[in-house]
Design a protein around this motif. Structure first.
Motif, PDB file in Angstrom:
ATOM      1  N   THR A  22       8.033  14.108  -1.126  1.00 40.25           N
ATOM      2  CA  THR A  22       8.813  13.002  -1.866  1.00 40.25           C
ATOM      3  C   THR A  22      10.509  13.002  -1.836  1.00 40.25           C
ATOM      4  O   THR A  22      11.023  12.268  -1.663  1.00 40.25           O
ATOM      5  CB  THR A  22       8.508  13.007  -3.335  1.00 40.25           C
ATOM      6  OG1 THR A  22       8.559  14.366  -3.901  1.00 40.25           O
ATOM      7  CG2 THR A  22       7.402  12.448  -3.881  1.00 40.25           C
ATOM      8  N   ARG A  23      10.825  14.497  -1.292  1.00 42.10           N
ATOM      9  CA  ARG A  23      12.076  14.667  -0.975  1.00 42.10           C
ATOM     10  C   ARG A  23      12.734  13.951   0.172  1.00 42.10           C
ATOM     11  O   ARG A  23      13.761  13.500   0.194  1.00 42.10           O
ATOM     12  CB  ARG A  23      12.484  16.295  -0.993  1.00 42.10           C
ATOM     13  CG  ARG A  23      13.855  16.477  -0.797  1.00 42.10           C
ATOM     14  CD  ARG A  23      14.194  17.901  -0.700  1.00 42.10           C
ATOM     15  NE  ARG A  23      13.328  18.509   0.413  1.00 42.10           N
ATOM     16  CZ  ARG A  23      12.546  19.677   0.476  1.00 42.10           C
ATOM     17  NH1 ARG A  23      12.633  20.354  -0.667  1.00 42.10           N
ATOM     18  NH2 ARG A  23      12.065  20.193   1.550  1.00 42.10           N
ATOM     19  N   ILE A  24      11.649  13.914   1.137  1.00 42.14           N
ATOM     20  CA  ILE A  24      11.833  13.333   2.355  1.00 42.14           C
ATOM     21  C   ILE A  24      11.106  12.250   2.556  1.00 42.14           C
ATOM     22  O   ILE A  24      10.678  11.582   3.663  1.00 42.14           O
ATOM     23  CB  ILE A  24      11.727  14.303   3.593  1.00 42.14           C
ATOM     24  CG1 ILE A  24      10.245  14.830   3.362  1.00 42.14           C
ATOM     25  CG2 ILE A  24      12.487  15.478   3.686  1.00 42.14           C
ATOM     26  CD1 ILE A  24       9.626  15.776   4.631  1.00 42.14           C
ATOM     27  N   TRP A  25      10.963  11.307   1.624  1.00 37.73           N
ATOM     28  CA  TRP A  25      10.527   9.974   1.710  1.00 37.73           C
ATOM     29  C   TRP A  25      10.508   9.035   2.657  1.00 37.73           C
ATOM     30  O   TRP A  25       9.867   8.273   2.903  1.00 37.73           O
ATOM     31  CB  TRP A  25      10.635   9.378   0.012  1.00 37.73           C
ATOM     32  CG  TRP A  25      11.671   9.008  -0.356  1.00 37.73           C
ATOM     33  CD1 TRP A  25      12.857   9.689  -1.060  1.00 37.73           C
ATOM     34  CD2 TRP A  25      12.421   7.535  -0.144  1.00 37.73           C
ATOM     35  NE1 TRP A  25      13.856   8.932  -1.333  1.00 37.73           N
ATOM     36  CE2 TRP A  25      13.651   7.560  -0.488  1.00 37.73           C
ATOM     37  CE3 TRP A  25      11.974   6.504   0.561  1.00 37.73           C
ATOM     38  CZ2 TRP A  25      14.460   6.492  -0.351  1.00 37.73           C
ATOM     39  CZ3 TRP A  25      12.757   5.382   0.601  1.00 37.73           C
ATOM     40  CH2 TRP A  25      14.182   5.415   0.080  1.00 37.73           C
ATOM     41  N   PRO A  26      11.939   9.022   3.210  1.00 33.23           N
ATOM     42  CA  PRO A  26      12.215   8.019   4.209  1.00 33.23           C
ATOM     43  C   PRO A  26      11.668   8.320   5.434  1.00 33.23           C
ATOM     44  O   PRO A  26      11.312   7.498   6.338  1.00 33.23           O
ATOM     45  CB  PRO A  26      13.798   8.069   4.299  1.00 33.23           C
ATOM     46  CG  PRO A  26      14.575   8.723   3.256  1.00 33.23           C
ATOM     47  CD  PRO A  26      13.289   9.517   2.689  1.00 33.23           C
ATOM     48  N   GLN A  27      11.048   9.460   5.602  1.00 36.80           N
ATOM     49  CA  GLN A  27      10.265  10.202   6.738  1.00 36.80           C
ATOM     50  C   GLN A  27       8.793  10.026   6.413  1.00 36.80           C
ATOM     51  O   GLN A  27       7.796  10.037   7.466  1.00 36.80           O
ATOM     52  CB  GLN A  27      10.508  11.758   7.241  1.00 36.80           C
ATOM     53  CG  GLN A  27      12.127  11.911   7.521  1.00 36.80           C
ATOM     54  CD  GLN A  27      12.196  13.272   7.648  1.00 36.80           C
ATOM     55  OE1 GLN A  27      11.279  14.180   8.241  1.00 36.80           O
ATOM     56  NE2 GLN A  27      13.240  13.963   7.063  1.00 36.80           N
ATOM     57  N   THR A  28       8.343  10.030   5.129  1.00 33.78           N
ATOM     58  CA  THR A  28       6.996  10.084   4.796  1.00 33.78           C
ATOM     59  C   THR A  28       6.534   8.998   4.244  1.00 33.78           C
ATOM     60  O   THR A  28       5.192   8.699   4.609  1.00 33.78           O
ATOM     61  CB  THR A  28       6.682  11.517   3.725  1.00 33.78           C
ATOM     62  OG1 THR A  28       7.605  11.267   2.714  1.00 33.78           O
ATOM     63  CG2 THR A  28       7.247  12.809   4.540  1.00 33.78           C
ATOM     64  N   LEU A  29       7.123   8.325   3.244  1.00 37.08           N
ATOM     65  CA  LEU A  29       6.378   7.248   2.606  1.00 37.08           C
ATOM     66  C   LEU A  29       6.753   5.983   3.046  1.00 37.08           C
ATOM     67  O   LEU A  29       5.986   4.933   2.850  1.00 37.08           O
ATOM     68  CB  LEU A  29       6.621   7.440   0.922  1.00 37.08           C
ATOM     69  CG  LEU A  29       6.247   8.815   0.512  1.00 37.08           C
ATOM     70  CD1 LEU A  29       6.643   8.878  -1.247  1.00 37.08           C
ATOM     71  CD2 LEU A  29       4.704   9.013   0.473  1.00 37.08           C
ATOM     72  N   GLY A 123      -2.279   3.840  -1.215  1.00 36.26           N
ATOM     73  CA  GLY A 123      -1.970   3.182  -2.345  1.00 36.26           C
ATOM     74  C   GLY A 123      -0.907   2.119  -1.661  1.00 36.26           C
ATOM     75  O   GLY A 123      -0.991   0.887  -2.265  1.00 36.26           O
ATOM     76  N   ILE A 124       0.177   2.698  -1.230  1.00 35.38           N
ATOM     77  CA  ILE A 124       1.437   1.867  -0.679  1.00 35.38           C
ATOM     78  C   ILE A 124       0.864   0.947   0.224  1.00 35.38           C
ATOM     79  O   ILE A 124       1.214  -0.432   0.153  1.00 35.38           O
ATOM     80  CB  ILE A 124       2.566   2.498   0.108  1.00 35.38           C
ATOM     81  CG1 ILE A 124       3.028   3.718  -1.135  1.00 35.38           C
ATOM     82  CG2 ILE A 124       3.475   1.953   0.700  1.00 35.38           C
ATOM     83  CD1 ILE A 124       4.188   4.625  -0.454  1.00 35.38           C
ATOM     84  N   VAL A 125       0.116   1.154   1.383  1.00 37.28           N
ATOM     85  CA  VAL A 125      -0.438   0.149   2.205  1.00 37.28           C
ATOM     86  C   VAL A 125      -1.244  -0.826   1.598  1.00 37.28           C
ATOM     87  O   VAL A 125      -1.156  -2.100   1.831  1.00 37.28           O
ATOM     88  CB  VAL A 125      -1.144   0.888   3.165  1.00 37.28           C
ATOM     89  CG1 VAL A 125      -1.861   0.045   4.455  1.00 37.28           C
ATOM     90  CG2 VAL A 125      -0.214   1.776   3.854  1.00 37.28           C
ATOM     91  N   THR A 126      -2.098  -0.382   0.719  1.00 32.59           N
ATOM     92  CA  THR A 126      -3.023  -1.307  -0.185  1.00 32.59           C
ATOM     93  C   THR A 126      -1.889  -2.477  -1.006  1.00 32.59           C
ATOM     94  O   THR A 126      -2.270  -3.582  -0.929  1.00 32.59           O
ATOM     95  CB  THR A 126      -3.957  -0.766  -0.974  1.00 32.59           C
ATOM     96  OG1 THR A 126      -4.596   0.279  -0.156  1.00 32.59           O
ATOM     97  CG2 THR A 126      -4.797  -1.686  -1.781  1.00 32.59           C
ATOM     98  N   LEU A 127      -1.031  -1.858  -1.528  1.00 32.78           N
ATOM     99  CA  LEU A 127      -0.168  -2.914  -2.219  1.00 32.78           C
ATOM    100  C   LEU A 127       0.637  -3.828  -1.015  1.00 32.78           C
ATOM    101  O   LEU A 127       0.489  -5.012  -1.415  1.00 32.78           O
ATOM    102  CB  LEU A 127       1.031  -2.173  -3.071  1.00 32.78           C
ATOM    103  CG  LEU A 127       0.606  -1.182  -4.203  1.00 32.78           C
ATOM    104  CD1 LEU A 127       1.688  -0.538  -4.815  1.00 32.78           C
ATOM    105  CD2 LEU A 127       0.366  -2.427  -5.249  1.00 32.78           C
ATOM    106  N   VAL A 128       1.114  -3.289  -0.094  1.00 35.09           N
ATOM    107  CA  VAL A 128       1.576  -4.235   0.867  1.00 35.09           C
ATOM    108  C   VAL A 128       0.650  -5.240   1.527  1.00 35.09           C
ATOM    109  O   VAL A 128       0.881  -6.410   1.514  1.00 35.09           O
ATOM    110  CB  VAL A 128       2.253  -3.325   2.035  1.00 35.09           C
ATOM    111  CG1 VAL A 128       2.710  -4.301   3.207  1.00 35.09           C
ATOM    112  CG2 VAL A 128       3.297  -2.482   1.707  1.00 35.09           C
TER     113      VAL A 128
END
Lengths: 257, 331
Positions: A22-29, A123-128
């Protein structure tokens, strides 16, 4: 209330992993959300509208389960391989090795972290995807079972990769040269019924095909392969990788001299 | 009970390098013990085996009576480890690093919160608890590793060069901290290249060279075996010539300074009086190097056959405060 020490150890490793990704969310999420958004726009909307139906479904609905699985696979694998290797590289893995943490707890902690990232990204991809199509749930049990087992299998595989890796390049070889081709050929974008019979037989040797199709079955009730085979294969892979990874940790491969 | 008992310990690395050759020694509970030796002598291998990062080839290791092979988890619970190199995630916050370490010992944040506050305050890191580790100075990082090693209140702490690269002021405050820790009953095993540190803190020591223990005794006993001590003296006036004195050897170093080799048992006061009689008024005197350092160099440079047998004698269990002697004086 005093918690069981093993539970505290496990929760510590998992929470450390959550803090990391979560700290590196621009690289991970964020990247999977952007990539999948592009897939949905280009393949689903622009090209998909010209393709018509695939496997009895409109093309957008067909690719959504596959793209969710693709995200779970790459993120679970990538999280554990890079986190474990970074811990090894910075030697912060020694914090666990000098403490009385059993190897199975170390393994469960890293795998738990990898699975969580895989599931959050799913979950994020499902929401998108919901901006482009509506999703149904044919079998919630199959969906959950497949997504959890897939996240587990690839988290374990990521850890094994992290154990063997000696430099950062070594953790990108398998995703680039093995996982990506297998995923693209694993029925994410097409039904294998489109393939000539010889290629169909070859495609059956691709384990990702089973995962994608089993998940698609959970969502739409449609699959190119028997779902039970997929669940059996996933369970077998999870078992084999678990004991392999545990063995590597107990002999201290790449960790102890 | 012994804090550590090592018997016939051997280690041969996969590349064939023999790091430890059948070493045996023990450390009494409550001791502050120095393990000394040149680079590559086998110190870190020994400590690595103790804390489970290096697999031994053969031999027996017991910590507080627990066998490392039979009960590794109990041994790990007893140990706190401060390694030579920084081995924490530089991007984590100071308090997270310590809380996580406690977690690896099965202790929750709530359980260790008071201990964390005490440690961070004692080690002057309390104001930095929310900083990322990479933002700390070298000395702070060393102290962070000490706090991390103590969070589960171990019975034995392994300090592998804990003050390397730390300025003298912080080093002295760390010595005081370690001394107090030892007085509270924690056994300590220390490796260091600052032999003054070992002489100041450790009543007992072992010297390891090329994988073998070449001395294992009390620091006091070892120092008493010094055949001679070399001092550097500065005179008030320029020296035209140096007199010949019985027993001692003098050698000019500059116009106003000279060295004096004083054999064991010679009377320094008498030598000083003789110098005075020869018209040399001494402004200051200091040892040429740390006494232990001098002895250490003598020991590691001479072939094993020539090493005094008494130096290879078994260490006596001496516990408690170090002797703290330091022969620096200004006259």
């Amino acid at each position: 209330m005093i918690q069981h020490p093993y539970w505290v150890m496990f929760a510590t490793i998992v929470s450390k992993e959550i803090t990391r990704f979560t700290r590196i969310w621009p690289q991970t999420l964020l990247p999977p959300a952007i990539t999948m958004l592009l897939y949905f726009i280009i393949f689903g909307n622009l090209i998909g509208s010209r393709i018509g139906t695939m496997g009895g479904l409109d093309y957008m609905s067909f690719i959504v389960p596959g793209l969710i699985m693709m995200s779970v696979i790459t993120n679970s694998y990538g999280n554990v391989s890079s986190s474990f290797f970074s811990n090894k590289f910075q030697r912060s893995i020694e914090e666990m090795l000098v403490a009385p943490v059993p190897n199975w707890v170390i393994l469960a902690g890293f795998v738990g972290g990898g699975m969580l990232r895989g599931l959050i990204v799913a979950g994020i991809v499902t929401l998108v995807s919901l901006f482009f199509t509506s999703l149904q749930v044919h079998s919630l049990a199959v969906m959950l079972l497949v997504v959890l087992l897939t996240a587990m299998v690839f988290s374990l595989a990521g850890l094994i990769n992290g154990v063997f890796a000696r430099k950062f390049d070594d953790i990108s070889i398998i995703p680039t040269f093995v996982l990506t081709p297998l995923t693209y050929l694993g029925g994410v974008f097409f039904s294998i019924t489109l393939l000539p019979s010889i290629w169909q037989s070859l495609a059956m040797a691709n384990p990702i095909l089973y995962m994608v199709n089993a998940f698609r079955y959970g969502v739409h009730g449609v699959s190119d392969i028997p779902v039970l085979w997929a669940l059996a294969l996933l369970s077998l892979l999870a078992g084999v990788f678990w004991f392999w990874a545990l063995r590597l940790l107990s002999i201290g491969k790449g960790l102890k001299q | 009970m012994h804090a550590i008992e090592i018997k016939n310990l051997n280690k041969t690395y996969d590349n064939g390098f023999v790091a430890l050759k059948d070493i045996s020694f023990s450390i009494a509970e409550g001791d502050f013990f120095a393990l000394l030796g040149p680079n590559g002598a086998g110190k870190s291998t020994t400590l690595g085996i103790l804390c489970g990062l290096v697999r031994k080839t053969s031999g027996q290791v017991r910590v507080m009576g627990r066998d490392l092979d039979q009960d590794p988890q109990a041994v790990r619970r007893l140990l706190g480890v401060v390694p030579q190199e920084f081995n924490f995630n530089q991007f984590e916050k100071v308090d997270d690093i310590i809380y996580n370490q406690a977690g690896y010992y099965g202790l929750s944040r709530r359980q260790v919160r008071p201990q964390l506050e005490t440690l961070l305050k004692a080690l002057d890191l309390w104001d930095k608890r929310d900083s990322q580790a990479r933002q700390l100075s070298g000395g702070m990082k060393r102290r962070l590793m000490i706090a991390r090693a103590l969070i589960h209140q171990p019975k034995l702490i392994i300090l592998d060069e804990p003050t390397a690269g730390v300025d003298i002021e912080i080093r002295r405050s760390m010595w005081q901290f370690m001394r107090e820790l030892n007085q509270q009953g924690t056994s300590i095993i220390l490796t260091t290249h600052y032999l003054e540190e070992a002489e100041n803190l450790c009543p007992n020591l072992a010297i390891i060279q090329k994988g073998e223990i070449i001395a294992n005794t009390s620091t006091k006993a070892l120092l008493s075996q010094m055949e001679q001590t070399t001092f550097v003296l500065d005179s008030f006036a320029t020296l035209d010539h140096l007199p010949m004195l019985p027993e001692v050897q003098l050698q000019a170093l500059s116009a106003t300074s000279f060295s004096l080799q004083l054999p064991k048992g010679a009377d320094l006061a008498q030598v000083m009086a003789s110098l005075q009689q020869h018209g040399i008024r001494v402004q200051s005197i200091r040892p040429q190097s740390n006494r232990l350092e001098e002895l250490f160099m003598q020991l590691v440079q001479q072939p094993k056959a020539q090493q005094p047998k008494a130096q290879q004698s078994k260490a006596k269990a001496v516990t408690g405060q170090s002797t703290g002697s330091r022969p620096t004086s200004e006259v």
